[in-house]
Write a protein that holds these residues in place. Structure first.
Motif, PDB file in Angstrom:
ATOM      1  N   LYS A   7       7.628  -7.690  -4.295  1.00  0.00           N
ATOM      2  CA  LYS A   7       6.953  -6.757  -4.409  1.00  0.00           C
ATOM      3  C   LYS A   7       7.555  -5.281  -4.694  1.00  0.00           C
ATOM      4  O   LYS A   7       7.120  -4.537  -5.206  1.00  0.00           O
ATOM      5  N   SER A 375       2.575   0.581   2.476  1.00  0.00           N
ATOM      6  CA  SER A 375       3.411   0.202   1.266  1.00  0.00           C
ATOM      7  C   SER A 375       1.872   1.215  -0.375  1.00  0.00           C
ATOM      8  O   SER A 375       1.355   1.615   0.185  1.00  0.00           O
ATOM      9  N   ASP A 376       2.608   0.815  -1.465  1.00  0.00           N
ATOM     10  CA  ASP A 376       1.945   2.507  -2.075  1.00  0.00           C
ATOM     11  C   ASP A 376       0.526   2.064  -2.835  1.00  0.00           C
ATOM     12  O   ASP A 376      -0.491   1.500  -2.919  1.00  0.00           O
ATOM     13  N   CYS A 377       0.509  -0.331  -2.377  1.00  0.00           N
ATOM     14  CA  CYS A 377      -0.872  -0.776  -2.740  1.00  0.00           C
ATOM     15  C   CYS A 377      -2.041  -0.763  -1.812  1.00  0.00           C
ATOM     16  O   CYS A 377      -2.972  -1.098  -1.368  1.00  0.00           O
ATOM     17  N   LYS A 379      -0.874  -2.558   1.171  1.00  0.00           N
ATOM     18  CA  LYS A 379      -1.381  -3.979   1.468  1.00  0.00           C
ATOM     19  C   LYS A 379      -0.770  -4.070   2.813  1.00  0.00           C
ATOM     20  O   LYS A 379      -1.001  -4.960   3.685  1.00  0.00           O
ATOM     21  N   ASP A 421       8.441  -0.011  -5.027  1.00  0.00           N
ATOM     22  CA  ASP A 421       7.685  -0.338  -5.609  1.00  0.00           C
ATOM     23  C   ASP A 421       9.467  -0.965  -7.123  1.00  0.00           C
ATOM     24  O   ASP A 421      10.214  -0.845  -7.613  1.00  0.00           O
TER      25      ASP A 421
END
Length: 433
Positions: A7, A375-377, A379, A421
């Protein structure tokens, strides 16, 4: 396992000299840790879809200490991609004769490479400890986007903010401005005789002629220093006085409500919520909360000899702007706070902050958590530990903001971790100039 099955790619900056960035080194011989373990440079790691960590390049540094000594902090320019698909990043060398250097990151299968795109440059001050970047359109009156680098030099004699620019990452950066911050507050005569620029945060504005605001946390003078950029000129626009002897260290604007920001106060072990006023753009303080439990430290605890156990480090917002994560060294924990606010329907649905509410305090599972990275998500949260020589990964529950430990990986004298990413290393069609 191919790199595109991960990821994220993580870049970890490590101290390559002994006894670094420890304010207790002179008075107490430093915080106890294994001093025989020394970092090797910048190390690349991977984060899979479950938050598990592993080495890339078999753990060999992508930038060695021979190439750049004490590479303690870095910034990834993930909105800049080079012609061959690489991604730009820049690293500081935290030495008395401060330097920084731009690199290009490329990948094939499980191999990560860092190629210099220019020689080391002087950082404009002593002991550069923080670097961040922004892409600004119209910086010099042209429609082209400009990459700006902001370097905080902590300094022995005074803190310095240095700014560099480049239209094309693969050509030379040039110095744009340099600001010396002068004397400290002297609230703590051991640590605040002079200014110490520690970190920079950038917020977008609604003004097309001044598209970004820059704020610098000055640990030595107990101040947040505000700058604006307009027509290629950077100028100081104001200062917010922090509590005396608090030592502002880490600063970040809210990604969703950019009139709000959080500041970690290193020397008092607190988190400070501040805002930018809508009518004049000036900063003002809202509320301070402790990131330590009320009973900390116990009177006979070893940690009590180090500033009564108070040594805050990094703080950041979650990607949705709802939660704050603040690290405490010595206590070796992360405190999670929820932003409490109301919506003012009479002011165009403006968000009005009302405070920060503690929802969790969790061990970082290491010693001296120096740097946090989300993280940019949203999570995963990664924690770089300077004195237990490792990085921990936590999974974040988006519903309540709480963290749970996933994994740890050994990385000597880890000072900083940043995530990219993994897909961006393979998509050559995106982020071109």
């Amino acid at each position: 396992m191919s790199l595109n099955e991960y990821k994220y790619v993580g870049l970890v900056g490590c101290y390559t000299k002994e006894g670094q960035a420890d304010p207790f080194e002179a008075s107490h011989g430093g915080v106890p840790h294994d001093r025989k373990v020394i970092g090797e440079g910048v190390i690349a790691i991977s984060v899979d879809y479950d938050g598990k960590l592993s080495y890339l390049n078999n753990g060999a540094p992508i930038i060695t200490s021979e190439e750049l000594e004490n590479p303690s902090y870095l910034t990834i320019l993930d909105d800049v991609q080079t012609e061959d698909g690489g991604v730009g990043f820049c690293v500081v060398s935290e030495l008395e004769e401060g330097k920084w250097q731009p690199f290009k990151l490329t990948a094939s299968n499980e191999t990560i490479r860092a190629k210099p795109t220019g020689p080391p440059m002087k950082s404009g001050g002593e002991y550069p400890c923080h670097i961040t970047s922004a892409r600004v359109i119209g910086f010099d009156g042209e429609s082209k986007a400009t990459s700006l680098l902001f370097i905080c030099n902590y300094g022995d004699d005074e803190g310095v903010l240095s700014i560099f620019s480049s239209h094309d990452f693969e050509t030379a950066f040039k110095p744009e401005a340099k600001f010396m911050f002068g004397d400290g507050s002297k609230a703590d005569l051991n640590r605040q005789q002079c200014s110490h620029a520690h970190s920079t945060s950038i917020a977008s504005t609604c003004d097309p002629y001044s598209p970004v605001d820059i704020c610098v946390a000055d640990l030595g003078s107990d101040a947040i220093v505000q700058f604006s950029i307009k027509s290629g000129r950077v100028r100081e626009t104001g200062r917010l006085a922090a509590p005396q002897g608090s030592g502002p260290r880490s600063l970040m604007f809210n990604p969703k409500h950019n009139h709000l920001a959080i500041v970690s106060l290193e020397m008092t072990g607190e988190l400070w919520l501040i805002r930018k006023r809508s009518h004049d753009g000036c900063l003002e303080g809202l509320v301070r909360v402790s990131i330590l439990p009320s009973e900390w430290p116990l009177p006979d605890a070893t940690e009590s000899q180090f500033n009564l156990g108070r040594w805050a480090s990094d703080a950041l917002w979650s990607e949705d702007g709802k939660y704050v994560y603040a690290a405490a060294r010595l206590h070796d924990s992360v405190s999670v706070f929820q932003l409490k606010y109301r919506v003012d329907k009479y002011r165009n649905d403006a968000v009005v902050a009302e405070g920060l509410e503690l929802v969790q305090r969790i061990s970082t599972e290491g010693r001296t958590p120096r740097c946090l990275c989300m993280s940019d998500c949203g999570k995963f949260l990664l924690v770089a530990h300077q004195h237990s020589h490792d990085v921990s990964s936590f999974e974040r529950n988006k519903d309540d903001g709480k963290l749970s430990l996933v994994d740890r990986i050994t990385l000597p004298n880890a000072a900083c971790v940043k995530l990219l990413d993994a897909d961006k290393l393979y998509d050559t069609r995106r982020y071109k100039y």
